[in-house]
Structure formats: C-alpha cells, structure tokens
Design an enzyme around this catalytic site. Structure first.
Site, PDB file in Angstrom:
ATOM      1  CB  CYS A 103       3.163   7.309   3.105  1.00 33.45           C
ATOM      2  SG  CYS A 103       3.762   6.077   4.277  1.00 33.45           S
ATOM      3  CG  HIS A 115       8.068   3.815  18.569  1.00 34.10           C
ATOM      4  ND1 HIS A 115       7.408   4.945  18.115  1.00 34.10           N
ATOM      5  CD2 HIS A 115       8.330   3.067  17.460  1.00 34.10           C
ATOM      6  CE1 HIS A 115       7.272   4.873  16.794  1.00 34.10           C
ATOM      7  NE2 HIS A 115       7.814   3.758  16.374  1.00 34.10           N
ATOM      8  CG  ASN A 147      -2.725   6.398  13.649  1.00 34.44           C
ATOM      9  OD1 ASN A 147      -3.539   7.283  13.861  1.00 34.44           O
ATOM     10  ND2 ASN A 147      -1.498   6.649  13.215  1.00 34.44           N
ATOM     11  CB  SER A 197      10.573   4.308  14.251  1.00 37.13           C
ATOM     12  OG  SER A 197      10.116   4.903  13.055  1.00 37.13           O
ATOM     13  N   GLY A 246       7.099  -2.059   5.416  1.00 36.30           N
ATOM     14  CA  GLY A 246       8.490  -2.466   5.346  1.00 36.30           C
ATOM     15  C   GLY A 246       9.440  -1.618   6.169  1.00 36.30           C
ATOM     16  CD  GLU A 247      13.918  -0.629   9.055  1.00 37.88           C
ATOM     17  OE1 GLU A 247      14.714   0.160   8.520  1.00 37.88           O
ATOM     18  OE2 GLU A 247      13.205  -0.308  10.027  1.00 37.88           O
ATOM     19  CD  GLU A 252      -2.882  -1.064   2.425  1.00 36.23           C
ATOM     20  OE1 GLU A 252      -4.100  -1.291   2.257  1.00 36.23           O
ATOM     21  OE2 GLU A 252      -2.382  -0.829   3.542  1.00 36.23           O
TER      22      GLU A 252
END
Length: 406
Positions: free
Chosen positions: A141, A267, A344, A265, A209-210, A128
């Site tokens: 994106c 977190h 989200n 990222s 994906g990374e 996507e």
C-alpha cells in the site's frame, strides 16, 4: 415492528476541520510549494534517460544498466554496480539515484507478515507505506501525497491537510525499498508461501493522499512499475488506483490504455450523507462519480471496485445497501464489485465498525440484488497500518526529527 436504528452524523474528533470562507470543508487540490525533491532517474522516461547519458558523455547502454540496478536489483549503492566504470561511478550514482526515502521507523505484526514503514522525505515531510504478505501474493500500500487535501472527517490521514505531492520517483522508491526488504527475508518466512525470488506483486494506491489529485506523477510511477523493458515489469492488473471521486481524473484514467484496477471510495450512496462524509461530493455527486466509474468499465473492460467503510449507525443501514445496489444495477450488471470495509477507528474515536449482524445484513442485501460483495480483509490494525489509519503521530514526528536524512 422493528425500531429504526439511529442516524449518526459525521463529525471530527480531536481536531478542527479546515473550512473555507463560506464554512464548507476546505478541499486542497493544488500541492503547496514546499520545495522539489532531488531530480531522480525514475522521474525520467526511457528516452529522457538515454538523453541524460548523452549529456553526461556516456553511451546509451549505461541507462539500461542503471535501470537494472534500481528497478530489478533494488539498489542505489555504487559498490553493488560493478559493471559501471569505477572512475566516476559514485558521482554518477549520486547524481542520478539520490536517496529519496529515509526510514524513520518500522512496525511489524507479531506474525511478521505485515510491515508498516514511516519514511522521511528530503524536506522532512513524513509518509507511510504498508507491506503485506498473503498466500500467493505480496501487496504494498503506497502513499502518493504527504498528507491529504480531501478533508474527510473519519480518515486520520486528512487531519493535517496536504503537505505536498510526492514525485513519481518517491512513489516508485517505496516499491524498490519494499522489494529490498523482501529480498533480505524480512517479511516473514517465504518457505511457507512457495514464492521463488519474491517481489511485490500487487500495488494499492490507498496509502496517504488522494492519487487522482497527483495524477501526472502517479501515472508516471505506474508506467515505471509496468514497463517490462525499462521498469519493474509488474502487471497492470495487479495495480489498484483509488479515488474519493475526482470525476474528471477518472475519465482521464479511462483513456490511458493501462488496464489497472480502479476503485471508487464511495462510503455512502446518498448525497445527503456523502456530502458530510466526503467533502469532494460537493463538487461531484454520487451519480456523477458512479457514471464515471461505469465509463471506466465500458472503455477498459476492467471491473470496478466500490470501497465502502462500514461505520456503526452512520452508513450501514439496510436501506443504504438497497439504494447502493439499485444505483449500481441501474448502470448494468457484471461491471462492479463492492468491498465493504469494517471501519478502522483512529485513537480516541467514538466511531467504530458496524456490529457483525449489521455487517452481514448489509452484505446479504447487496448479494440478494446480484452485486458481488467481499468484506475487505484489513491488515495491520494492531500497528495502525490499516485503511484510514495512516497518519504521522507526535511520536513519529519526534523520531523523524532525530533521524538524519540519508
């Protein structure tokens, strides 16, 4: 006396996390062998494109014509390439510009300023991408892998594991198709924005994906996007490459001499929690990832973004904001910007975004220690197109099965 808030521990919901023989979350760095996509013109360097023309018995300038058609006019339709010789044109285009993405479905927000695309790749894998209009810019994106092998429990994309790496041309093709949609006026009404000859202006490698686990193909795609003579002519500063913390790849990116924006990222600022939230933290700890991120700033002069998904009662405690600020300031000032992202949630999840007062307090503590902080505007939540929500559902699989590959 303030009662301490609960500490929620990360766990999967509705799916079983893949683990290795020792019971640790399984990390997939290598792409499974699933069959290569068709060889494509965009997978070649400019020099290789000229060599290809020579192999086909054609003059070198034909390569420049194909570059213009695909990267600028966003077409792989031979009928639109009237400057190519009619004889053999269809065969040439079919050989060098085979279609790579089949659109399975498209979801738009009510305002029409955000579109999520579901693409089927040549072997049936699904990915996507999300196209978003903002005042003064258009952001895409993009996905870099079908699925993801990083196995983070709160991210929908990682639930199915890694299907395969995407080719550089498949990554670029997402931008080409998005530009075509924009040119056809399908992304809202440009008259209210003021663009002329609109195109994608910003790329974020934050889809499926990374990116750092598909390093070579991602960097080739970035070179195509930024090449002003033989590619798409985009600004490298408008391209953001993110990672959950693959330290050797971050260091490699520091030496590429391409001034993209780098996003880590994170977190969680403490290893105890991050080991559970981000399985790759078992390889490279918080301080190692932050050291590599600072090195990127030191070598490129480009400010680093720290992405931080705020999850209620899991990682949004005030002391974690303080710890994060202390770790960032210990490496210097002016080198970093923090983007807290209200979580989200995926369907059926009990995890949710932080309460607004908690979110505001987290931001206040960072700013009080001199850390520039901006809450991320997450688009596409109503179409499951926001950060962490990209995953091929059962309905997507059924729609894809009924859609013939282009």
């Amino acid at each position: 006396m303030t009662t301490p808030r609960a500490q929620v521990r990360p766990r999967t919901e509705g799916w079983t996390q893949k683990k290795d023989a020792e019971g640790r979350p399984l990390l997939q760095f290598a792409s499974p062998r699933r069959g290569k996509p068709p060889a494509h013109f965009a997978d070649l360097t400019p020099e290789q494109r000229v060599e290809k023309m020579h192999e086909l018995g054609m003059p070198p300038f034909r390569a420049r014509q194909l570059e213009k058609h695909f990267f600028t006019h966003c077409t792989h339709d031979p009928a639109e390439m009237t400057d190519l010789p009619a004889e053999g044109r269809e065969q040439l285009v079919h050989t060098l510009l085979p279609p790579l993405l089949t659109e399975v479905r498209r979801l738009s927000t009510d305002r029409g300023d955000t579109i999520k695309f579901l693409w089927k790749l040549h072997n049936g894998a699904l990915v996507e991408s999300v196209l978003m209009r903002y005042p003064g810019r258009i952001t895409l994106c993009v996905s870099s892998q079908a699925g993801c092998g990083m196995n983070c429990p709160f991210c929908a994309t990682g639930q199915a594991g890694l299907t395969r790496n995407m080719s550089a041309a498949e990554i670029v093709a997402q931008v080409v198709r998005a530009n075509r949609v924009i040119a056809e006026g399908q992304l809202g009404d440009p008259r209210h924005v003021g663009h002329d000859g609109e195109r994608v202006t910003n790329i974020v490698f934050m889809g499926m994906g990374e990116p750092m686990a598909n390093y070579a193909r991602v960097m080739h795609a970035v070179r195509v996007m930024t090449d002003k003579t033989h590619g798409m002519g985009m600004s490298a500063r408008g391209i953001t490459i993110s990672t959950v913390g693959l330290v050797p790849a971050i260091r490699k990116l520091s030496n590429e001499n391409i001034p993209v924006t780098f996003a880590l990222s994170l977190h969680a600022p403490d290893d105890e929690l991050r080991d559970e939230m981000i399985p790759v933290n078992s390889r490279w700890k918080v301080d190692e990832a932050l050291d590599a991120a600072y090195e990127y700033f030191a070598k490129t002069g480009r400010r680093v973004s720290i992405e931080y998904a705020l999850i209620k009662d899991m990682n949004d405690h005030g002391w974690r904001a303080d710890l994060l600020a202390d770790k960032l300031n210990a490496r210097g000032h002016g080198w970093v910007h923090v983007n807290p992202i209200p979580l989200n949630p995926t369907p059926g999840s009990v995890w949710t975004a932080s309460d607004r007062p908690v979110q505001d307090e987290f931001v206040r503590r960072l700013e009080a220690r001199g850390i520039p902080t901006t809450i991320r505007d997450t688009r596409g939540k109503d179409i499951d197109g926001a950060c962490g929500q990209l995953v091929a559902t059962e309905a997507d699989q059924q729609a894809a099965a009924a859609t013939p590959v282009d």
